[in-house]
Design a protein around this motif. Structure first.
Motif, PDB file in Angstrom:
ATOM      1  N   ARG A  47       0.831  -1.210   0.000  1.00  0.00           N
ATOM      2  CA  ARG A  47       0.000   0.000   0.000  1.00  0.00           C
ATOM      3  C   ARG A  47       0.865   1.259   0.000  1.00  0.00           C
ATOM      4  NH1 ARG A  47      -3.562   2.210   4.461  1.00  0.00           N
ATOM      5  NH2 ARG A  47      -5.088   3.510   3.389  1.00  0.00           N
ATOM      6  N   LEU A  48       1.999   1.193   0.683  1.00  0.00           N
ATOM      7  CA  LEU A  48       2.915   2.334   0.726  1.00  0.00           C
ATOM      8  C   LEU A  48       3.408   2.684  -0.674  1.00  0.00           C
ATOM      9  CD1 LEU A  48       4.387   4.207   2.827  1.00  0.00           C
ATOM     10  CD2 LEU A  48       6.320   2.619   2.654  1.00  0.00           C
ATOM     11  N   PHE A  49       3.720   1.669  -1.465  1.00  0.00           N
ATOM     12  CA  PHE A  49       4.199   1.887  -2.828  1.00  0.00           C
ATOM     13  C   PHE A  49       3.132   2.592  -3.666  1.00  0.00           C
ATOM     14  CE2 PHE A  49       5.102   0.004  -7.174  1.00  0.00           C
ATOM     15  CZ  PHE A  49       6.254   0.742  -7.408  1.00  0.00           C
ATOM     16  N   PHE A  50       1.906   2.119  -3.556  1.00  0.00           N
ATOM     17  CA  PHE A  50       0.813   2.726  -4.314  1.00  0.00           C
ATOM     18  C   PHE A  50       0.596   4.179  -3.896  1.00  0.00           C
ATOM     19  CE2 PHE A  50      -3.627   3.840  -4.935  1.00  0.00           C
ATOM     20  CZ  PHE A  50      -3.827   3.500  -6.259  1.00  0.00           C
ATOM     21  N   HIS A  51       0.549   4.431  -2.598  1.00  0.00           N
ATOM     22  CA  HIS A  51       0.321   5.789  -2.105  1.00  0.00           C
ATOM     23  C   HIS A  51       1.481   6.703  -2.477  1.00  0.00           C
ATOM     24  CE1 HIS A  51      -3.249   5.643   0.796  1.00  0.00           C
ATOM     25  NE2 HIS A  51      -3.270   4.507   0.126  1.00  0.00           N
ATOM     26  N   ASP A  52       2.687   6.165  -2.560  1.00  0.00           N
ATOM     27  CA  ASP A  52       3.830   6.974  -2.958  1.00  0.00           C
ATOM     28  C   ASP A  52       3.728   7.353  -4.433  1.00  0.00           C
ATOM     29  OD1 ASP A  52       6.411   8.214  -2.710  1.00  0.00           O
ATOM     30  OD2 ASP A  52       7.279   6.491  -3.731  1.00  0.00           O
TER      31      ASP A  52
ATOM     32  N   CYS B 143       6.730   7.910  -8.154  1.00  0.00           N
ATOM     33  CA  CYS B 143       7.422   6.928  -7.307  1.00  0.00           C
ATOM     34  C   CYS B 143       8.778   7.482  -6.884  1.00  0.00           C
ATOM     35  CB  CYS B 143       7.616   5.629  -8.072  1.00  0.00           C
ATOM     36  SG  CYS B 143       6.109   4.966  -8.825  1.00  0.00           S
ATOM     37  N   ASP B 144       8.771   8.272  -5.815  1.00  0.00           N
ATOM     38  CA  ASP B 144      10.000   8.970  -5.421  1.00  0.00           C
ATOM     39  C   ASP B 144      10.259   8.918  -3.915  1.00  0.00           C
ATOM     40  OD1 ASP B 144       8.017  10.629  -4.475  1.00  0.00           O
ATOM     41  OD2 ASP B 144       8.762  12.453  -5.448  1.00  0.00           O
ATOM     42  N   ALA B 145       9.568   8.017  -3.221  1.00  0.00           N
ATOM     43  CA  ALA B 145       9.726   7.837  -1.768  1.00  0.00           C
ATOM     44  C   ALA B 145       9.387   9.094  -0.971  1.00  0.00           C
ATOM     45  CB  ALA B 145      11.135   7.350  -1.427  1.00  0.00           C
ATOM     46  N   SER B 146       8.640  10.022  -1.576  1.00  0.00           N
ATOM     47  CA  SER B 146       8.277  11.246  -0.851  1.00  0.00           C
ATOM     48  C   SER B 146       7.307  10.961   0.289  1.00  0.00           C
ATOM     49  CB  SER B 146       7.705  12.296  -1.802  1.00  0.00           C
ATOM     50  OG  SER B 146       6.628  11.771  -2.553  1.00  0.00           O
ATOM     51  N   VAL B 147       6.587   9.834   0.211  1.00  0.00           N
ATOM     52  CA  VAL B 147       5.628   9.484   1.258  1.00  0.00           C
ATOM     53  C   VAL B 147       6.337   9.077   2.554  1.00  0.00           C
ATOM     54  CG1 VAL B 147       5.424   7.010   0.720  1.00  0.00           C
ATOM     55  CG2 VAL B 147       3.458   8.241   1.661  1.00  0.00           C
ATOM     56  N   ILE B 148       7.625   8.767   2.467  1.00  0.00           N
ATOM     57  CA  ILE B 148       8.358   8.303   3.653  1.00  0.00           C
ATOM     58  C   ILE B 148       8.914   9.472   4.463  1.00  0.00           C
ATOM     59  CG2 ILE B 148      10.285   6.830   4.430  1.00  0.00           C
ATOM     60  CD1 ILE B 148       9.923   5.199   1.890  1.00  0.00           C
ATOM     61  N   ILE B 149       9.013  10.643   3.851  1.00  0.00           N
ATOM     62  CA  ILE B 149       9.576  11.821   4.531  1.00  0.00           C
ATOM     63  C   ILE B 149       8.765  12.157   5.794  1.00  0.00           C
ATOM     64  CG2 ILE B 149       9.815  14.347   4.321  1.00  0.00           C
ATOM     65  CD1 ILE B 149      12.087  12.931   2.981  1.00  0.00           C
TER      66      ILE B 149
ATOM     67  N   GLU C 151       3.703  14.444   3.301  1.00  0.00           N
ATOM     68  CA  GLU C 151       2.654  13.597   2.717  1.00  0.00           C
ATOM     69  C   GLU C 151       2.072  12.605   3.715  1.00  0.00           C
ATOM     70  OE1 GLU C 151       3.649  11.463  -0.922  1.00  0.00           O
ATOM     71  OE2 GLU C 151       4.765  13.210  -1.647  1.00  0.00           O
ATOM     72  N   LYS C 152       2.956  11.967   4.489  1.00  0.00           N
ATOM     73  CA  LYS C 152       2.498  10.878   5.362  1.00  0.00           C
ATOM     74  C   LYS C 152       1.500  11.353   6.416  1.00  0.00           C
ATOM     75  CE  LYS C 152       5.294   9.119   8.417  1.00  0.00           C
ATOM     76  NZ  LYS C 152       6.489   8.513   9.076  1.00  0.00           N
ATOM     77  N   ASP C 153       1.438  12.669   6.658  1.00  0.00           N
ATOM     78  CA  ASP C 153       0.515  13.197   7.663  1.00  0.00           C
ATOM     79  C   ASP C 153      -0.752  13.797   7.059  1.00  0.00           C
ATOM     80  OD1 ASP C 153       1.816  12.470  10.062  1.00  0.00           O
ATOM     81  OD2 ASP C 153       3.333  14.002   9.678  1.00  0.00           O
ATOM     82  N   ASN C 154      -0.949  13.600   5.754  1.00  0.00           N
ATOM     83  CA  ASN C 154      -2.251  13.910   5.165  1.00  0.00           C
ATOM     84  C   ASN C 154      -3.254  12.871   5.676  1.00  0.00           C
ATOM     85  OD1 ASN C 154      -4.401  13.344   2.933  1.00  0.00           O
ATOM     86  ND2 ASN C 154      -3.570  15.347   2.367  1.00  0.00           N
TER      87      ASN C 154
ATOM     88  N   SER D  15      10.590  16.951  -2.608  1.00  0.00           N
ATOM     89  CA  SER D  15       9.459  17.657  -2.007  1.00  0.00           C
ATOM     90  C   SER D  15       8.469  16.654  -1.435  1.00  0.00           C
ATOM     91  CB  SER D  15       8.770  18.524  -3.071  1.00  0.00           C
ATOM     92  OG  SER D  15       7.523  18.995  -2.613  1.00  0.00           O
ATOM     93  N   SER D  16       7.859  17.005  -0.289  1.00  0.00           N
ATOM     94  CA  SER D  16       6.816  16.174   0.307  1.00  0.00           C
ATOM     95  C   SER D  16       5.927  17.062   1.162  1.00  0.00           C
ATOM     96  CB  SER D  16       7.433  15.063   1.164  1.00  0.00           C
ATOM     97  OG  SER D  16       6.415  14.292   1.776  1.00  0.00           O
ATOM     98  N   THR D  17       4.707  17.289   0.683  1.00  0.00           N
ATOM     99  CA  THR D  17       3.776  18.129   1.438  1.00  0.00           C
ATOM    100  C   THR D  17       2.429  17.433   1.565  1.00  0.00           C
ATOM    101  OG1 THR D  17       2.915  19.277  -0.518  1.00  0.00           O
ATOM    102  CG2 THR D  17       4.864  20.233   0.555  1.00  0.00           C
ATOM    103  N   ALA D  18       1.788  17.624   2.700  1.00  0.00           N
ATOM    104  CA  ALA D  18       0.470  17.022   2.920  1.00  0.00           C
ATOM    105  C   ALA D  18      -0.530  17.520   1.883  1.00  0.00           C
ATOM    106  CB  ALA D  18      -0.009  17.335   4.331  1.00  0.00           C
TER     107      ALA D  18
END
Length: 330
Positions: free
Chosen positions: A64-69, A75-81, A90-93, A157-160
């Motif tokens: 699921r993490l891969f899809f959400h990223d 696909c740039d691992a921004s969801v892990i920041i 992103e992860k706190d949206n 970049s990684s923003t909610a």
């Protein structure tokens, strides 16, 4: 002379645009790390296997993490920041708050294992490690193995706020699903195949409570739901349920990557509206019926779809880098 220079300039521009549009696919290749970190796939696989032995949640969590990223800025691992005082990541949206911590942990531990090899240190992106780990968890659950294209850079970049409107919602109909996937270069068939990942994992009750309690004034329970299944869902998710309670998305074989998801849809046992609509809508029903009876066809379509997913918004050149810490920008 002026016209000649203009022609040359236009020719140069068209060539540059052509090269740019094809550079992502030219950069992604299975043996990208052959001369940089030749053992990277074995290292990541070892970490994944160890994590899965510790907790099964590693499997759906990583997938699921891969899809959400990939669906948010590529696909740039921004969801892990991780968020900081100056930036909500992103992860706190709200759409990402239910992502399992074990998915993040898998990538971070795999990155540490890769970087522990001197020749590999700071040479492999978090985005590629996530792509490899995703393939490995699918295999661990009994799903198909497939070749992973590599060569992604990590995003800068990684923003909610960037997540808003980018992820499918459990209430989506077929047109909404098709449109969202099309924006990422994925067909309706790809969408139905990737939805098959719901054969694994779990959902919190509030994501589907409207279907079992207040679907409409006339029908409190969604009439497309299997009646027995609806009663089971009400028992597992009473109205005052603890919001932390989660239930399996596949009530039949929740720990196995298989085509039972599509068989469930045929029986009215799709957990989300966005699941069941794949069967109730006549446009997508033939594919559901095919894959419900033909496991090999589903597995092949899934490999095609997840490979295409891995190409979405890939960062190259100055648009990305290789993070030393997957959760922190360099």
């Amino acid at each position: 002379m002026g016209q000649s220079n203009l022609f040359i300039a236009l020719l140069t521009l068209s060539c540059t645009l052509f090269l740019f549009s094809n550079s992502v696919f030219a950069q992604l290749k299975p043996n990208y790390y052959a001369n940089i970190c030749p053992n990277v796939e074995n290292i990541v696989r070892g970490v994944v296997q160890q994590k899965v032995r510790q907790t099964f949640v590693t499997i759906p969590g990583t997938l699921r993490l891969f899809f959400h990223d990939c669906f948010v800025q590529g696909c740039d691992a921004s969801v892990i920041i991780a968020s900081t005082a100056n930036n909500t990541a992103e992860k706190d949206n709200p759409d990402n708050l239910s992502l399992a911590g074990d998915g993040f942990d898998t990538v971070i531990k795999a990155k540490a294992a890769v970087d522990a090899v001197p020749s590999c240190q700071n040479k492999v992106s978090c985005a590629d490690i996530l792509a490899l780990a995703t393939r490995d968890v699918v295999v661990q659950a009994g799903g198909p193995s497939y070749t992973v294209e590599l060569g992604r850079l990590d995003g800068l970049s990684s923003t909610a706020a960037s997540v808003n409107g980018k992820l499918p919602q459990p209430t989506f109909n077929l047109d909404q699903l098709t449109s969202l996937f099309a924006k990422n270069g994925l067909t309706r068939t790809d969408m139905i195949a990737l939805s098959g990942a719901h054969t694994l994992g779990f959902s919190h009750c509030n994501k589907f409570s409207n279907r079992i309690y207040n679907f409409s004034p006339k029908n409190p329970v969604d009439p497309t739901l299997n009646k027995t299944y609806a009663i089971q869902l009400q028992q597992m998710c009473p109205k005052d349920v603890d919001p932390r309670i989660a239930i399996n998305m596949d009530p039949t074989t929740p720990n196995t990557f298989d085509n039972v998801y599509y068989q469930n849809l045929q029986q009215g046992k799709g957990l989300f509206t966005s699941d069941e609509v794949l069967f109730t809508d006549r446009r997508s029903r033939p594919i559901v019926n095919l894959w419900a009876s033909n496991s090999a066809a589903f597995r092949s379509a899934f490999v095609t779809a997840i490979t295409k997913l891995g190409r979405v918004g890939v960062k190259t050149g100055s648009n990305g880098n290789i993070r030393r810490n997957c959760a922190v920008f360099n």
